[in-house]
Design an enzyme around this catalytic site. Structure first.
Site, PDB file in Angstrom:
ATOM      1  N   HIS A  67      -5.003   3.862 -32.927  1.00 26.13           N
ATOM      2  CA  HIS A  67      -5.979   2.783 -33.051  1.00 26.13           C
ATOM      3  C   HIS A  67      -7.265   3.285 -33.726  1.00 26.13           C
ATOM      4  CE1 HIS A  67      -4.159  -0.309 -30.221  1.00 26.13           C
ATOM      5  NE2 HIS A  67      -3.336   0.718 -30.142  1.00 26.13           N
TER       6      HIS A  67
ATOM      7  N   ASP B 262       5.716  -0.532 -32.311  1.00 29.56           N
ATOM      8  CA  ASP B 262       6.089  -1.152 -33.578  1.00 29.56           C
ATOM      9  C   ASP B 262       7.024  -0.282 -34.415  1.00 29.56           C
ATOM     10  OD1 ASP B 262       4.099   0.783 -33.983  1.00 29.56           O
ATOM     11  OD2 ASP B 262       3.379  -0.182 -35.807  1.00 29.56           O
ATOM     12  N   GLN B 263       7.336   0.930 -33.951  1.00 28.59           N
ATOM     13  CA  GLN B 263       8.093   1.879 -34.761  1.00 28.59           C
ATOM     14  C   GLN B 263       9.479   1.363 -35.172  1.00 28.59           C
ATOM     15  OE1 GLN B 263       8.007   5.466 -32.383  1.00 28.59           O
ATOM     16  NE2 GLN B 263       5.787   5.701 -32.629  1.00 28.59           N
TER      17      GLN B 263
ATOM     18  N   GLN C 295      -2.799  14.746 -42.419  1.00 24.78           N
ATOM     19  CA  GLN C 295      -1.546  14.153 -42.870  1.00 24.78           C
ATOM     20  C   GLN C 295      -1.636  13.584 -44.278  1.00 24.78           C
ATOM     21  OE1 GLN C 295       1.419  12.375 -40.249  1.00 24.78           O
ATOM     22  NE2 GLN C 295       0.846  10.397 -41.118  1.00 24.78           N
TER      23      GLN C 295
ATOM     24  N   GLU D 125       0.618   5.359 -44.998  1.00 20.47           N
ATOM     25  CA  GLU D 125       0.155   6.565 -45.685  1.00 20.47           C
ATOM     26  C   GLU D 125       1.264   7.155 -46.545  1.00 20.47           C
ATOM     27  OE1 GLU D 125      -3.026   7.739 -42.154  1.00 20.47           O
ATOM     28  OE2 GLU D 125      -1.253   8.992 -42.502  1.00 20.47           O
TER      29      GLU D 125
ATOM     30  N   TRP E 239       2.818   2.527 -37.868  1.00 25.79           N
ATOM     31  CA  TRP E 239       2.370   1.846 -39.077  1.00 25.79           C
ATOM     32  C   TRP E 239       1.407   2.685 -39.904  1.00 25.79           C
ATOM     33  CZ3 TRP E 239       4.273  -1.175 -42.275  1.00 25.79           C
ATOM     34  CH2 TRP E 239       3.524  -1.982 -43.140  1.00 25.79           C
ATOM     35  N   ASN E 240       0.536   3.460 -39.247  1.00 22.07           N
ATOM     36  CA  ASN E 240      -0.385   4.297 -40.013  1.00 22.07           C
ATOM     37  C   ASN E 240       0.387   5.285 -40.880  1.00 22.07           C
ATOM     38  OD1 ASN E 240      -2.695   3.133 -38.808  1.00 22.07           O
ATOM     39  ND2 ASN E 240      -2.525   4.519 -37.066  1.00 22.07           N
ATOM     40  N   SER E 241       1.365   5.958 -40.280  1.00 24.36           N
ATOM     41  CA  SER E 241       2.155   6.928 -41.028  1.00 24.36           C
ATOM     42  C   SER E 241       2.980   6.260 -42.114  1.00 24.36           C
ATOM     43  CB  SER E 241       3.076   7.707 -40.082  1.00 24.36           C
ATOM     44  OG  SER E 241       2.334   8.540 -39.219  1.00 24.36           O
TER      45      SER E 241
END
Length: 497
Positions: free
Chosen positions: A18, A385-386, A346, A369, A364-366
């Site tokens: 977050h 959410d994965q 990352q 990116e 979602w961030n990964s």
């Protein structure tokens, strides 16, 4: 009438997944809009980790236009499952957090930094109630895919019983308005957990978030970390809300805090990457929140070694590198062919030309990116959410594959090697995956470049909620959905099939 500099208060839950997107948004707003003030607030427990060198760890930190002011959520040393009552967490987090956030808003006004708008992530939906009490507009920043937002919305608006009736069948297709059928295994994990599961409170907090949006008297705006062409259908799938794509929101360089709650490894991993051929390195990062079991580490290492490819593997120091035992591996990697670090930058790694694949849980961030860096993914989803992100990456966008796990939820070494050979190999599917990830990288760049769709949406939003003119010609979000649909269809004609 006295004029104040616009001040946006960004409030987020004290977890890495977050804090990262919320802080990236805050930095973009501060960098892109001259004269705009930003106040960034997360719980004291996370604030301390963001500023570990601070002599007064609970105090505010000034960084140019951004001021970091923590709120107390009743767990200033962090929530500890073996110490605290999980059943009380939701109410205590809301009550204490609301009171201290309200005090922050009052204090800012007394200091001449009156808050113009509150932007909050979904686990702190009570921030909207606090804003309302102070007659301040607020907007939610959805940090997961627009598809996941639409799934949750429809689940809470008439489809809860449908999901519950088929939660035992992973392959059952769930049909939700405006979305392609999604299998139960691809739903956010919190929709299928049992009521007595310790993490059932998470679904309750997400429900609170959507109930809060429903209480808004006007059509609610929701900022989403995605871009229009990537999730065209999902953006239109909730008629009662304006879903405003402003992503991908990627890290801005500089500032006193990058937002990491773990200390970056001092090993020379970037120099090590410099020594590897282009698109050859397998980057593995699966422990931003979860901690892998010893058996899983062993099997991942076996798959990496059997693949024969160089790898950079992030294994959290607090999870125990000594938990992996295989041959002559001593916890530091596999000679010149492998490197293990406790934490890393990352985005820097994904942007390096030697990195050819990302083994990820598909948060979602990964995912964003990786897409923005043009790196294919091997999804090993666990929760939240994965599963949905992994399905989108494989089925909708074609930028990676989802691995299969055994009956115990473990990724076998042979399966990891199979996925690596598929994604990095010379076969037809691997070539196609690499082609599509380059396509979507270009589209993401277009969206966030000056004058791109997401850039315009964000600038227009700032103008509307602060009354501040960012000196750009903004066309605003797609006010006419027919125009939006036409634009997406024109864009899709250029999409890879």
């Amino acid at each position: 009438m006295e004029q104040h500099q616009p001040n946006i208060l960004v409030v987020t839950y004290p977890a890495q997944g977050h804090i990262n997107p919320a802080l990236h948004l805050a930095k973009h707003l501060a960098a892109d809009t001259k004269g705009l003030l930003i106040t960034f607030s997360t719980a004291i427990s996370a604030h301390r980790k963001m500023f570990p060198e601070s002599t007064e760890p609970d105090q505010e930190v000034e960084d140019g236009p951004i001021t970091y002011i923590p709120f107390s959520d009743g767990y200033d040393d962090g929530f500890q499952r073996d110490k605290h009552d999980g059943k009380q967490f939701r109410s205590r987090f809301k009550t204490v957090g609301s009171n201290t956030l309200s005090a922050i808003i009052q204090n800012l006004e007394h200091r001449g930094r009156k808050v113009s708008c509150v932007i909050y992530t979904f686990f702190v939906s009570w921030a909207a109630d606090v804003a309302r009490q102070h007659a301040i507009p607020s907007v939610q920043y959805w940090i997961q895919p627009a598809t996941v937002f639409a799934i949750y919305y429809h689940y809470f608006h008439g489809y809860e019983s449908v999901v519950a009736a088929h939660s035992h069948d992973p392959s059952y297709p769930i049909n939700l308005p405006g979305l392609s059928p999604v299998q139960v295994r691809d739903l956010p994990s919190f929709l299928t957990i049992k009521p007595d599961d310790p993490y059932a409170v998470v679904l309750s907090m997400i429900r609170d978030s959507f109930e809060g949006l429903d209480r808004e008297e006007t059509k609610t705006k929701v900022l989403v970390n995605t871009f229009g062409q990537l999730e065209a259908d999902a953006i239109l799938a909730v008629d009662k809300m304006d879903i405003i794509p402003v992503g991908p929101i990627l890290p801005c360089k500089g500032g006193v805090s990058r937002g990491d709650l773990l200390k970056e490894d001092e090993k020379g991993y970037m120099e090590w990457l410099d020594s590897k051929p282009e698109n050859s390195v397998v980057y593995v990062s699966l422990e931003s929140l979860a901690v892998l079991k010893k058996q899983q580490k062993f099997l991942i290492l076996k798959g990496l070694k059997d693949s024969g490819r160089p790898y950079l593997w992030v294994v959290r120091r607090d999870s125990g590198l000594e938990g992996v035992e295989l041959g002559d591996w001593d916890g530091d990697g596999d000679g010149d062919n492998g490197m293990v670090v406790g934490w890393c930058s990352q985005v820097s790694v994904l942007s390096h030309p030697s990195v050819g694949c990302f083994v990820t849980h598909c948060g979602w961030n990964s995912t964003m990116e990786s897409l923005a860096s043009g790196v294919p993914t091997i999804g090993v989803p666990q929760w939240s959410d994965q599963p949905t992100c992994a399905a989108l990456a494989e089925k909708d966008w074609g930028i990676g594959v989802r691995s299969e796990v055994n009956g115990d939820g473990i990724l076998e070494g042979g399966e990891l090697k199979r996925c690596l050979d598929l994604v990095l190999g010379d076969g037809e599917r691997g070539v196609e995956i690499r082609r599509k990830v380059e396509f979507w990288k270009d589209k993401a760049t277009e969206a966030i470049s000056f004058g791109g769709s997401s850039d315009k949406n964000l600038r227009t939003f700032v103008d509307q909620i602060t009354g501040y003119d960012p000196n750009v010609s903004s066309v605003g979000f797609w006010k006419d959905k027919a125009i939006h649909r036409q634009h997406c269809e024109e864009s899709e004609s250029a999409s890879p099939s």
